[in-house]
Structure formats: structure tokens, C-alpha cells
Design a protein around this motif. Structure first.
Motif, short mmCIF file in Angstrom:
data_model
loop_
_atom_site.label_atom_id
_atom_site.label_comp_id
_atom_site.label_asym_id
_atom_site.label_seq_id
_atom_site.Cartn_x
_atom_site.Cartn_y
_atom_site.Cartn_z
N ASN A 136 0.81 -1.21 0.00
CA ASN A 136 0.00 0.00 0.00
C ASN A 136 0.84 1.26 0.00
N PHE A 137 0.18 2.39 -0.29
CA PHE A 137 0.74 3.69 0.02
C PHE A 137 0.67 3.89 1.54
N CYS A 138 1.73 4.47 2.12
CA CYS A 138 1.79 4.58 3.58
C CYS A 138 2.30 5.94 4.02
N TYR A 139 2.03 6.28 5.27
CA TYR A 139 2.58 7.47 5.90
C TYR A 139 2.80 7.15 7.38
N LEU A 140 3.92 7.64 7.91
CA LEU A 140 4.28 7.35 9.29
C LEU A 140 4.15 5.85 9.55
N ASP A 141 3.29 5.45 10.49
CA ASP A 141 3.14 4.02 10.79
C ASP A 141 1.82 3.46 10.26
N GLU A 142 1.14 4.19 9.39
CA GLU A 142 -0.15 3.75 8.87
C GLU A 142 -0.12 3.66 7.36
N CYS A 143 -1.05 2.88 6.81
CA CYS A 143 -1.14 2.71 5.37
C CYS A 143 -2.58 2.87 4.91
N TYR A 144 -2.75 3.27 3.64
CA TYR A 144 -4.08 3.35 3.03
C TYR A 144 -4.42 1.96 2.47
N PRO A 145 -5.48 1.33 2.94
CA PRO A 145 -5.77 -0.04 2.51
C PRO A 145 -6.12 -0.14 1.03
N TYR A 146 -5.70 -1.24 0.43
CA TYR A 146 -6.00 -1.58 -0.96
C TYR A 146 -5.56 -0.50 -1.94
N THR A 147 -4.37 0.04 -1.71
CA THR A 147 -3.79 1.00 -2.66
C THR A 147 -2.58 0.39 -3.35
N ASP A 148 -2.60 -0.92 -3.55
CA ASP A 148 -1.49 -1.61 -4.22
C ASP A 148 -1.29 -1.09 -5.65
N LEU A 149 -2.41 -0.88 -6.35
CA LEU A 149 -2.38 -0.39 -7.73
C LEU A 149 -2.90 1.04 -7.77
N ASP A 150 -2.22 1.88 -8.53
CA ASP A 150 -2.66 3.27 -8.69
C ASP A 150 -2.78 3.56 -10.18
N LEU A 151 -4.00 3.83 -10.64
CA LEU A 151 -4.21 4.19 -12.04
C LEU A 151 -4.08 5.70 -12.19
N ALA A 152 -3.55 6.16 -13.32
CA ALA A 152 -3.33 7.59 -13.53
C ALA A 152 -3.55 7.93 -15.00
N THR A 153 -3.90 9.20 -15.26
CA THR A 153 -4.02 9.70 -16.63
C THR A 153 -3.18 10.96 -16.79
N ASP A 154 -2.74 11.18 -18.02
CA ASP A 154 -2.09 12.44 -18.37
C ASP A 154 -2.39 12.74 -19.84
N GLU A 155 -1.58 13.61 -20.45
CA GLU A 155 -1.83 14.03 -21.82
C GLU A 155 -1.73 12.88 -22.82
N SER A 156 -1.04 11.80 -22.46
CA SER A 156 -0.82 10.70 -23.41
C SER A 156 -1.71 9.49 -23.19
N GLY A 157 -2.45 9.43 -22.07
CA GLY A 157 -3.32 8.28 -21.87
C GLY A 157 -3.33 7.77 -20.45
N VAL A 158 -3.37 6.43 -20.33
CA VAL A 158 -3.56 5.77 -19.03
C VAL A 158 -2.27 5.08 -18.60
N TRP A 159 -1.97 5.18 -17.29
CA TRP A 159 -0.79 4.56 -16.69
C TRP A 159 -1.23 3.76 -15.47
N VAL A 160 -0.38 2.81 -15.06
CA VAL A 160 -0.62 2.09 -13.82
C VAL A 160 0.68 2.02 -13.03
N VAL A 161 0.58 2.30 -11.74
CA VAL A 161 1.71 2.23 -10.82
C VAL A 161 1.47 1.07 -9.87
N TYR A 162 2.49 0.22 -9.69
CA TYR A 162 2.35 -0.95 -8.82
C TYR A 162 3.74 -1.37 -8.35
N THR A 163 3.83 -2.49 -7.68
CA THR A 163 5.14 -3.05 -7.34
C THR A 163 5.04 -4.57 -7.37
N THR A 164 6.19 -5.22 -7.39
CA THR A 164 6.24 -6.68 -7.45
C THR A 164 7.22 -7.21 -6.41
#
Length: 459
Positions: A321-349
Motif C-alpha cells: 500500500n501507500f503509507c505514511y508514518l506508521d499507517e497505510c491506506y488499505p487496498y492501494t497496491d495499484l494506482d491508475l493515472a491519466t495524463d496528456e498521453s493516456g492511461v498509466w498504472v503504478v504498482y510493485t512486485t
């Protein structure tokens, strides 16, 4: 002469009277040792196991972590040096101290992760070295059965082919093509961000803590002014519909027209929404499929769903997940994003050891991955990401009133920056999602059930 003829005649007569022999049996004793196929099979199994346990990606990921740590340490030294030269003991000095504190926390996290990874690699290396020595001894024994020297000749030929290929590559190196999605950003260079331009609790004030909202960067004709809203209505983690508004003012006052577009009547279930990081692009909603390491594409018109399975080892179900200090935002493993060129996905393995991976998606009814980039940024030290002109930006928690856009990764050059120092004023302690709109260069945030937008400033 008669004495010679009589014995021959007698011999011929005896031969004609002998019975014919139909088969012949003989006994043969092999002086050679039997080939030990069981040992050969054992060597092949061990070699296959070694290849699966020590893939190239593990060493590449470790190198990325070391490179990232080196850059973070250099950045920390630069920040400390700046702080020592500052004479202002007011707000700016306090901000500098908080930035340095965040840098040190990130470095500690990265160091701990690096230590644990290095210990695991060291143990695996020792075990593999022992297995290689054993395999070498067995192969030397097996080569004694190669009377015609076939194995030795083939090994020699393989080495010659490898050396020849290396020689060719040195003379004519293969240049990997680049795909500069950023190019020349039509807006200029991202330098700062405004204060909140829009703040609203919308139609359901205080009801749904997690969600996302924004505009379609490539809308259908007649829907250019529409806004969309996705709320995680089940357990603050799952959603099953998109709510549409005909204008920004309609969203603010809470008048939804045409209303909800349902993905499924049940929530959650197969291929419904998991996590808050969703985007709408060209009439389709992109999101993390429920209970999968995959991206779902929901066509808002035909109500059909197509699935893009991310690479093996992709972490999901609140494992990265995305996290801050000692806490995390649940179920934020994948982050979809858009910009001028289209769709992106941010993740980790698992192979990337928790570092951010960025992928550009090709649009269509069946989305595919066009290209992938591997960064040295540790995902657990990040609170959110967004894209602008082919550049990935990441945020981190400063305090309950401020978030810092501190990191960038340029897909055109591969250059990473770790100290952008762009501060964002929050209307609530947590940024649950960030979504950049190339239509009007606005950054839409969903913060503890509030919708906030900021103007991205270019020069």
C-alpha cells in the motif's frame, strides 16, 4: 588323384545330411560401465531449481535499491548543508527540518529493506554455490563416459559462439529505442501547485471516507463538462458503480445527472472495484479488479469488462500500500493515472523488492502494456502518485495540514529527482487519491470524504 577325390565326396555327402541351423545365440559381455541417467536427471533438476531461485531480476532489483539509497544519501547531505546556511529561524526552517526528517525516515526504511534482502541473498548464494560445486563434480564424473568427446566439443563450440556474439556486440552495440512520452510538455515545466480551488463534501458529506473523482481527459462528444465520482461504499475498500454529474456545479450541490452506472449489483464481487485509485478515460473506467493483481477496464456504454493481468509477482490485496508514518491506506497496491498521453498504472512486485513500477497502457477494448519502467523509489514511503506529461510524481506526508510532492521520474530520460519540495495544502489529514486532469491541468484529490482540486502551475 583318386585319393583326393574320395575325401571331398565323403565330406560333401556328410554336409548334405546335416540339418539346417535356423537361429544363432551368442553371449556378449559389456566391459563398459552403464551410464548413470539418474545422476544426470538429478543435475538437471538442481540446475532448474537454481535458475528459478536466482533470476536476473533479483540482482537488478538489488542494484536499483543500492542506487536509490546512494542518491537519497547525497540528497540528504545537500538538504542538511542548505539548512546549515539558512538564517531564517521561522517557518522555512521548520519546513526544512521536516523535509530532512522525512528523508531520514525513508532512508531508514530503505536500509532495513536492503539489509533483510541482502541477508536473504547471501544465504541463497551460499546454498547455490554448494549446489554448483556438487553439480560440477557430478558433471566431471559423467564426462568420463563421453568416449567420443561429444560433450567437450559441444561445450567448446558454445563458448566460441558466445565469444563471437560478445565481440559483435562490442563492435556494433545494439541501441535500445526510447519512447519519450513527455517530449515537449505543451504547458511548460511543472514548478508549483496552487492552494485549494474547489472544496466540497458533495452529495454525501462525511459518508464515504475513500474514493476518487475527476474528469474524463478524452470524453465523448457532448460530455466534455461531465464529472465522475467513485465511492468505496463497502468496508471503505470496495465499490461497484460510477456516479456521473453533468457539471462541476452539479457535483458541488449534489445533483447527479444521469446518475449511477452500475458495474454489478453486488459489492464486492468478481471484477468490481477494489481500492480508491481509479480513473476514467475515453468513456471507460480503469481500476484494480477485486481480489486480483490486474487492471479492469469497464466500458461505460456497453457495460463490458476486459482484464489486463499484470506481471507475475505483482502485489495486491493490501500487500503493498501507500503509507505514511506508521499507517497505510488499505487496498492501494495499484494506482491508475491519466495524463496528456493516456492511461498509466503504478504498482510493485516481489521481484522489485517494493520499489515502484510504472507501466504505460495501450488503449482499446483489450488493454495491453506498451512499456514498463522500474524506479528506485520504495512504495511504502509514498502516500500517492500522479502523472503529468509523461512524468511520474510522488507525494509524502509532512503533517496533517501539508503534503509534499517530493519525487519525480521522467519516462523520457529515466532521470529521478528526490527533493522537489512542492508543498500541497490539505483540507483533511489524508490524501486518499490523486488524479491529474490534462483537460484543465487540475489535480483532483479525495480526502476523507471531501473533494478538493488544485491548479498545477507550469512555467
Amino acid at each position: 588323384m583318386l585319393l583326393v577325390i574320395v575325401p571331398l565326396w565323403a565330406l560333401l555327402a556328410v554336409t548334405e545330411q546335416s540339418p539346417s541351423v535356423e537361429s544363432c545365440m551368442c553371449e556378449w559381455t559389456n566391459s563398459e560401465r552403464p551410464f548413470p541417467f539418474d545422476q544426470l536427471n538429478m543435475v538437471e533438476a538442481t540446475a532448474s531449481k537454481c535458475n528459478s531461485e536466482m533470476p536476473l531480476k533479483k540482482s537488478q532489483a538489488l542494484e536499483a535499491m543500492l542506487s536509490g539509497l546512494e542518491r537519497r544519501l547525497l540528497q540528504l547531505l545537500e538538504d542538511v548543508s542548505k539548512l546549515e546556511k539558512e538564517k531564517d529561524e521561522g517557518l522555512y526552517g521548520v519546513l526544512s527540518l521536516q523535509v530532512i526528517e522525512n528523508e531520514m525516515k525513508d532512508i531508514n526504511q530503505l536500509t532495513d529493506n536492503l539489509n533483510s534482502t541482502t541477508q536473504g541473498h547471501r544465504r541463497l548464494t551460499l546454498e547455490t554455490s554448494q549446489q554448483v560445486r556438487e553439480m560440477k563434480a557430478v558433471m566431471e564424473q559423467l564426462e568420463t563416459y563421453d568416449k567420443l568427446h561429444v560433450v567437450k566439443t559441444e561445450s567448446s563450440n558454445t563458448r566460441l559462439r558466445r565469444d563471437l556474439e560478445n565481440c559483435r556486440n562490442e563492435i556494433h552495440p545494439e541501441v535500445q529505442p526510447t519512447h519519450p512520452y513527455q517530449g515537449h510538455c505543451p504547458h511548460g515545466v511543472f514548478t508549483n501547485i496552487s492552494g485549494p480551488r474547489v472544496t466540497t463534501a458533495g452529495e454525501y458529506p462525511g459518508s464515504y471516507k475513500y474514493g476518487a473523482w475527476g474528469q474524463d481527459p478524452k470524453p465523448e462528444v457532448g460530455k466534455e463538462s461531465w464529472y465522475w465520482l467513485v465511492m468505496l461504499t463497502s468496508s471503505n475498500a470496495f465499490g461497484h458503480y460510477v456516479r456521473l454529474y453533468s457539471s462541476l456545479s452539479s457535483l458541488i450541490v449534489g445533483v447527479s445527472t444521469p446518475g449511477n452506472v452500475m458495474i454489478h449489483t453486488t459489492n464486492p464481487t468478481t471484477n468490481t472495484i477494489q481500492g480508491p485509485n481509479v480513473v476514467l478515460y475515453n468513456g471507460a473506467l480503469y481500476y484494480n479488479c477485486y481480489n486480483k493483481g490486474a487492471v479492469c477496464r469497464f466500458n461505460m456504454t456497453s457495460k463490458t469488462i476486459s482484464i489486463l493481468q499484470l506481471p507475475q509477482g505483482t502485489r495486491f490485496n493490501s500487500k503493498a500500500n501507500f503509507c505514511y508514518l506508521d499507517e497505510c491506506y488499505p487496498y492501494t497496491d495499484l494506482d491508475l493515472a491519466t495524463d496528456e498521453s493516456g492511461v498509466w498504472v503504478v504498482y510493485t512486485t516481489t521481484q522489485d523488492l517494493g520499489n515502484l513500477v510504472l507501466a504505460k497502457l495501450d488503449e482499446g477494448e483489450e488493454p495491453t502494456i506498451r512499456q514498463t519502467w522500474h524506479t528506485s523509489l520504495y512504495k511504502l514511503g509514498v502516500t500517492n502518485t500522479f502523472m503529468t506529461c509523461g512524468v511520474l510524481y510522488a507525494t509524502r506526508f509532512v503533517d496533517k495540514d501539508r503534503e509534499e510532492i517530493f519525487y519525480s521520474f521522467d519516462t523520457a530520460t529515466g532521470i529521478e529527482e528526490f527533493n522537489l519540495g512542492i508543498f500541497l495544502k490539505k483540507m483533511a489529514p489524508n490524501l486518499n487519491s490523486l488524479n491529474y486532469s490534462p483537460v484543465d491541468q487540475m489535480l483532483h484529490a479525495y480526502c476523507n470524504s471531501q473533494m478538493v482540486s488544485y491548479k498545477v502551475l507550469f512555467e
